[in-house]
Structures are given as C-alpha cells and as structure tokens.
Design a protein around this motif. Structure first.
Motif, PDB file in Angstrom:
ATOM      1  N   PHE A   1       0.825  -1.148   0.007  1.00 15.98           N
ATOM      2  CA  PHE A   1      -0.070   0.087  -0.016  1.00 15.98           C
ATOM      3  C   PHE A   1       0.968   1.234  -0.114  1.00 15.98           C
ATOM      4  O   PHE A   1       2.095   1.135   0.228  1.00 15.98           O
ATOM      5  CB  PHE A   1      -0.964   0.088   1.163  1.00 15.98           C
ATOM      6  N   VAL A   2       0.254   2.369  -0.345  1.00 15.88           N
ATOM      7  CA  VAL A   2       0.897   3.622  -0.226  1.00 15.88           C
ATOM      8  C   VAL A   2       0.015   4.576   0.192  1.00 15.88           C
ATOM      9  O   VAL A   2      -1.129   4.538   0.636  1.00 15.88           O
ATOM     10  CB  VAL A   2       1.249   3.920  -2.032  1.00 15.88           C
ATOM     11  N   SER A   3       0.426   5.835   0.506  1.00 14.27           N
ATOM     12  CA  SER A   3      -0.165   6.986   1.007  1.00 14.27           C
ATOM     13  C   SER A   3      -0.125   8.011  -0.068  1.00 14.27           C
ATOM     14  O   SER A   3       1.043   8.358  -0.637  1.00 14.27           O
ATOM     15  CB  SER A   3      -0.089   7.234   2.350  1.00 14.27           C
ATOM     16  N   VAL A   4      -1.239   8.845  -0.268  1.00 11.31           N
ATOM     17  CA  VAL A   4      -1.368  10.070  -1.210  1.00 11.31           C
ATOM     18  C   VAL A   4      -1.574  11.280  -0.319  1.00 11.31           C
ATOM     19  O   VAL A   4      -2.612  11.235   0.476  1.00 11.31           O
ATOM     20  CB  VAL A   4      -2.450   9.918  -2.213  1.00 11.31           C
ATOM     21  N   GLU A   5      -0.307  12.088  -0.253  1.00 14.11           N
ATOM     22  CA  GLU A   5      -0.805  13.549   0.373  1.00 14.11           C
ATOM     23  C   GLU A   5      -1.265  14.371  -0.573  1.00 14.11           C
ATOM     24  O   GLU A   5      -0.415  14.646  -1.608  1.00 14.11           O
ATOM     25  CB  GLU A   5       0.686  14.022   0.917  1.00 14.11           C
ATOM     26  N   SER A   6      -2.244  15.101  -0.475  1.00 17.11           N
ATOM     27  CA  SER A   6      -2.854  16.119  -1.322  1.00 17.11           C
ATOM     28  C   SER A   6      -3.053  17.664  -0.588  1.00 17.11           C
ATOM     29  O   SER A   6      -3.455  17.654   0.438  1.00 17.11           O
ATOM     30  CB  SER A   6      -4.180  15.673  -1.897  1.00 17.11           C
TER      31      SER A   6
ATOM     32  N   ALA B   1       2.562  14.516  -2.667  1.00 17.66           N
ATOM     33  CA  ALA B   1       3.666  13.231  -2.480  1.00 17.66           C
ATOM     34  C   ALA B   1       2.947  11.732  -2.567  1.00 17.66           C
ATOM     35  O   ALA B   1       1.647  11.832  -2.164  1.00 17.66           O
ATOM     36  CB  ALA B   1       4.498  13.493  -1.342  1.00 17.66           C
ATOM     37  N   ILE B   2       3.636  10.794  -2.873  1.00 16.68           N
ATOM     38  CA  ILE B   2       3.163   9.570  -2.757  1.00 16.68           C
ATOM     39  C   ILE B   2       4.325   8.771  -2.118  1.00 16.68           C
ATOM     40  O   ILE B   2       5.163   8.671  -2.634  1.00 16.68           O
ATOM     41  CB  ILE B   2       2.621   8.706  -4.139  1.00 16.68           C
TER      42      ILE B   2
ATOM     43  N   THR C   1       1.559   3.515 -12.340  1.00 17.53           N
ATOM     44  CA  THR C   1       0.780   2.824 -11.055  1.00 17.53           C
ATOM     45  C   THR C   1       0.585   4.203 -10.237  1.00 17.53           C
ATOM     46  O   THR C   1      -0.452   4.364  -9.494  1.00 17.53           O
ATOM     47  CB  THR C   1       1.689   1.891 -10.306  1.00 17.53           C
ATOM     48  N   ALA C   2       1.684   4.881 -10.155  1.00 16.67           N
ATOM     49  CA  ALA C   2       1.680   6.126  -9.279  1.00 16.67           C
ATOM     50  C   ALA C   2       0.357   7.065  -9.821  1.00 16.67           C
ATOM     51  O   ALA C   2      -0.383   7.654  -9.014  1.00 16.67           O
ATOM     52  CB  ALA C   2       2.789   6.976  -9.164  1.00 16.67           C
TER      53      ALA C   2
ATOM     54  N   ASP D   1       8.520  20.717  -5.353  1.00 12.58           N
ATOM     55  CA  ASP D   1       9.256  20.612  -6.718  1.00 12.58           C
ATOM     56  C   ASP D   1       9.329  19.022  -7.203  1.00 12.58           C
ATOM     57  O   ASP D   1      10.014  18.326  -6.409  1.00 12.58           O
ATOM     58  CB  ASP D   1      10.555  20.975  -6.526  1.00 12.58           C
ATOM     59  N   PRO D   2       8.744  18.605  -7.984  1.00 16.46           N
ATOM     60  CA  PRO D   2       8.758  17.314  -8.518  1.00 16.46           C
ATOM     61  C   PRO D   2      10.122  16.674  -8.658  1.00 16.46           C
ATOM     62  O   PRO D   2      10.628  15.441  -8.588  1.00 16.46           O
ATOM     63  CB  PRO D   2       8.120  17.123  -9.830  1.00 16.46           C
ATOM     64  N   ALA D   3      11.091  17.706  -9.199  1.00 16.75           N
ATOM     65  CA  ALA D   3      12.443  17.303  -9.457  1.00 16.75           C
ATOM     66  C   ALA D   3      13.209  16.924  -8.188  1.00 16.75           C
ATOM     67  O   ALA D   3      14.043  16.106  -8.208  1.00 16.75           O
ATOM     68  CB  ALA D   3      13.295  18.361 -10.281  1.00 16.75           C
ATOM     69  N   ARG D   4      12.788  17.513  -7.112  1.00 19.54           N
ATOM     70  CA  ARG D   4      13.214  17.295  -6.060  1.00 19.54           C
ATOM     71  C   ARG D   4      12.710  15.710  -5.380  1.00 19.54           C
ATOM     72  O   ARG D   4      13.286  15.120  -4.427  1.00 19.54           O
ATOM     73  CB  ARG D   4      13.392  18.531  -4.971  1.00 19.54           C
ATOM     74  N   LEU D   5      11.550  15.663  -5.467  1.00 20.04           N
ATOM     75  CA  LEU D   5      10.737  14.756  -5.143  1.00 20.04           C
ATOM     76  C   LEU D   5      11.204  13.240  -5.409  1.00 20.04           C
ATOM     77  O   LEU D   5      11.274  12.364  -4.949  1.00 20.04           O
ATOM     78  CB  LEU D   5       9.154  14.685  -5.410  1.00 20.04           C
ATOM     79  N   TYR D   6      11.602  13.429  -6.643  1.00 16.96           N
ATOM     80  CA  TYR D   6      12.075  12.158  -7.494  1.00 16.96           C
ATOM     81  C   TYR D   6      13.700  12.375  -7.891  1.00 16.96           C
ATOM     82  O   TYR D   6      13.758  12.254  -8.992  1.00 16.96           O
ATOM     83  CB  TYR D   6      11.130  11.920  -8.779  1.00 16.96           C
ATOM     84  N   GLY D   7      14.272  12.478  -6.866  1.00 13.93           N
ATOM     85  CA  GLY D   7      15.766  12.899  -6.982  1.00 13.93           C
ATOM     86  C   GLY D   7      16.498  11.694  -6.960  1.00 13.93           C
ATOM     87  O   GLY D   7      16.167  10.492  -7.442  1.00 13.93           O
ATOM     88  N   ASP D   8      17.839  11.765  -6.754  1.00 15.02           N
ATOM     89  CA  ASP D   8      18.838  10.597  -6.897  1.00 15.02           C
ATOM     90  C   ASP D   8      19.044   9.737  -5.599  1.00 15.02           C
ATOM     91  O   ASP D   8      19.579   8.789  -5.484  1.00 15.02           O
ATOM     92  CB  ASP D   8      19.966  11.068  -7.235  1.00 15.02           C
TER      93      ASP D   8
END
Length: 441
Positions: A208-213, A224-225, A250-251, A325-332
């Motif tokens: 399972f995951v959680s979605v923050e809105s 965020a997910i 899926t996300a 910022d999505p770029a920082r959310l899905y960083g390295d």
C-alpha cells in the motif's frame, strides 16, 4: 509572542501530526497562532509547557461545543485548522460558526467515521467495500454471515491501527469484541478483507501507499506519494519511504483514485492523507484522513525542502500555495523513516546497546528512541506503541530494502519473549506476505 498585526489562526490542538513548536515555526511571519486546547491534558501538557510564553493559549477545558465556538468567534480569527484526528469534528463546528474555511460538518463526520466513509465512497461510485457495524459480541455471527471470512475489525472512530485485527471466525470476533469493549461500550466496523497484490511494490515493501494532497477550492493536488516498509502484525505501519517504490503509471492510477475519493467526501480545503492498497482488482482505498498524516511533513521537508505544515496554515488562511518541486521529490536518493514497532505478545527488552548500534548502519542519519518508562508494549496501541524512529536515506530502493532488513534483524535480537505463555496476542501473519489490510494514522 507573535506580531499582533498578523491575522489570527486558531489551531485546535491535540495529539496529532504536528507539535506546537512545529506549528509556531511554520507560522513565523505568516500569522498569529492561538491554540485552542486543554493545557493540562496529559497527552500534550509537557509539550505546551515547553513553549511557555511563546504561544497564545485559549483554554477549552470543560467547555461544550457551543461555548468553544463563541470563544473562537471572540478571538477574531482569520482561519482555523487542526492537525489532530480527534479534533476534526470540533474544528468543523468552529469553522461553520465563524464562517471560516475547513471541512463541513458532514465531511468531518465522514472523515472520522469509517462506516459513514465507506457509505459515502460507495454512493459516489468510487469504491464499494463491504462494511457492517458491530457493537457487541452477540452480533458476531450475523456480521460474518454478511461479509464472510477473513474480515478486518476496526474501531468505528479511531486512528493509528489501534485495536485493528484480522478475523477468521465468529468465535474469534466474539472474543475480540469482548476484549475491546471490556472497559466500556464502543462501536466497531467489520470490513471486507482486501487481498493484497505485492507485485506492484515488489518484495520487501508493504502493498500500500499513501497519497498526500493539497486541496484548494475542491481541487486536490498531489504533493507526494509515499511507500511503506513491511508492516508488523497484526496491522501496524512501520514508516514511510519517499518516493514510493512503484512505476510512474501505477503512481498516476493511485493519484486519480485518491483525487476521486477526496472529492466524493466533499473536501474543499486543506491537506489530506489517503491510504491506498494494491489488490488483484487494482488500487483500492483503505481510508481518507482529513488532515496531515503523521510523520509526513518531516519526510517531505527532508526530501524536498517543502514545508507541508506551512502549506496547511496558508490553506486555512485562504492564501495561495505552491506544490513541492517534482525534481526534488524524485531525485537521486530514497528518503525513509522507520518506526521501531515491537512485535505482538509479552516482551522483554535486550541490552540498550543493541538500539544504540542502529546508528552505525550506513544510511542511518538519526535514531530517536523514547521507550515507555516500564518498557510495556501492547499491539492494541497500533503505531502509538512505537518506541522510536530511525531516519535516513539510501541510493535507491534496493539499497534501502537491504538496510531496513538489517534494522529489522537487530530489532529481533533486541526483543526477547519472557518465559511465560502468550496470552491475548493476535494471530500473526507472515510479514513477507503483504496481503493484509491497514488503517492508520
């Protein structure tokens, strides 16, 4: 004290997802915070004493809803908010009385009532999930005849997986209801078991995951997910992983479902925390929470620099908000929090050095341990029974999965069973099989 020229924001305070210090920090230069609370409530008395003269406090001890609403009105608020599940309904009443932004009374009722929430999602054709009310042990056979087994037993009103367990028979349901209501009458729901599909998250992760809105004028925007490490039986969450270990398609599917659920419940303003489970029939809603999720602000800010507490305050005041910022959310790197949740059953702690050594593992940044004074643990407390949290990051999900495995292995050595028979513990489920339901905080 805050600048009196700033707008007043009422925070209906209780145990929840943001401390008083954290709220005051986020409010600096934005608003003047007034905490509506019970200053001598043992759940947060020490916390309020620490902030001392840095905050304004309006004492609501012993007051009824109408009296609290009149008190709130006299404070001239520009907004009202709560970070506590236990205060959503009261905050909705204040908002209605003062003409402020928050959930309507009907929405707050659905958010804090698992039975009513299931009905609302069904009525909106978002999701049909079997759910019946059970109030006493004599209703066990009838309830299970309607739902079948296995089923999930949960308090009708509650959070954090408290008193939540799997039910396989009418006898087990009668026993659990008798145990859970021994101290007084309470209502429970028995829900359809959602069989999990761990293939989407892969081995080593919960299904399972959680979605923050962020919800602005009825439009939910995903902040965020987050994914989850494996649970501790029976249904206790052990932390958050950001980003979630799921593919982009899926996300996107999860995001659409969370948005539909938020809108079905009539949520107009604020932050929501929606838990979604992967099943063979696709993603399914576990629960929608009408406030910031526990630990979420910390992991999002550590990952992206984005302050979700400040965003919540801005939404309450009707001010514009930006998205992370999505770029920082899905960083390295992959950021995580891992809760130290004891296993079920009678336990005896091992040498404290076993916990101290957790900080030596590569990728661990901080170990924050605050066990109860008597080291008493009880699975019925859900995630509230955690004795601490481990914070850190890893290069990717594969590396993090190995690190969490090491943490779990050291914790297994820390807990020891005393030489007495197990009594009252729930039936344990293999945590490698993630096909179990969860309802939390």
């Amino acid at each position: 004290m805050a600048d009196s020229a700033l707008p007043a924001l009422l925070v209906v305070h209780d145990r929840g997802s943001a401390t008083a210090w954290r709220i005051l920090s986020a409010a600096r230069g934005l608003c003047r915070v007034v905490f509506l609370c019970e200053p001598r409530n043992p759940a947060y008395q020490a916390e309020l004493e620490q902030i001392g003269g840095h905050a304004e406090i309006a004492d609501i001890t012993g007051l009824g809803e109408a009296e609290i609403c009149r008190l709130a009105e006299n404070l001239g608020p520009a907004g009202v908010i709560t970070f506590s599940e236990y205060r959503l309904r009261l905050t909705a009443a204040i908002a209605e009385h003062c003409g402020l932004r928050f959930h309507s009374r009907a929405t707050a009722a659905a958010l804090t009532d698992k039975y009513r929430q299931r009905q609302a999602l069904s009525d909106a054709d978002v999701q049909h999930t079997g759910c019946v009310l059970v109030r006493d042990p004599d209703q066990a056979a009838t309830a299970l005849a309607e739902l079948g087994t296995p089923a999930i037993l949960k308090p009708r009103h509650g959070a954090g997986s408290v008193d939540t367990c799997l039910i396989d028979s009418a006898g087990e349901l009668r026993s659990r209801l008798a145990e859970f209501t021994a101290d007084g009458e309470r209502e429970f729901v028995l829900e359809e078991f959602l069989r999990g599909d761990p293939a989407l998250t892969g081995p080593g992760w919960a299904d399972f995951v959680s979605v923050e809105s962020l919800v602005v004028d009825g439009e939910p925007r995903t902040a965020a997910i987050s994914g989850k490490p494996p649970m501790v039986p029976p249904f206790r969450e052990t932390g958050h992983v950001l980003p979630a270990p799921v593919p982009a398609e899926t996300a996107a599917e999860v995001e659409r479902l969370a948005q539909a659920a938020v809108q079905a419940l009539g949520i107009r303003h604020g932050i929501t925390h929606t838990e979604i489970k992967f099943t063979p029939d696709g993603p399914r809603v576990i629960e929608v929470n009408g406030r910031l999720g526990g630990f979420i602000a910390e992991i999002v800010q550590r990952r992206t620099g984005y302050d979700m507490v400040a965003a919540a305050l801005r939404l309450a005041l009707g001010l514009p908000v930006t998205d992370p910022d999505p770029a920082r959310l899905y960083g390295d790197r992959v950021t995580f929090q891992y809760l130290l949740v004891p296993p079920a059953g009678p336990l005896r702690p091992g040498p404290p050095a076993l916990l101290d050594d957790l900080g030596d593992l590569p990728g661990v940044d901080l170990v924050d341990v605050s066990p109860p004074a008597d080291w008493h643990t009880d699975w019925r407390r859900g995630t509230l029974g955690a004795i601490g949290t481990v914070y850190g990051s890893a290069a990717d999900h594969t590396e993090l999965r190995a690190l969490i495995g090491q943490l779990a292995e050291r914790l297994d050595k820390f807990w020891r069973e005393p030489d007495v028979p197990r009594t009252g513990a729930p039936r344990l489920i293999d945590t490698v099989d993630n096909s179990i339901d969860l309802s939390i905080h």
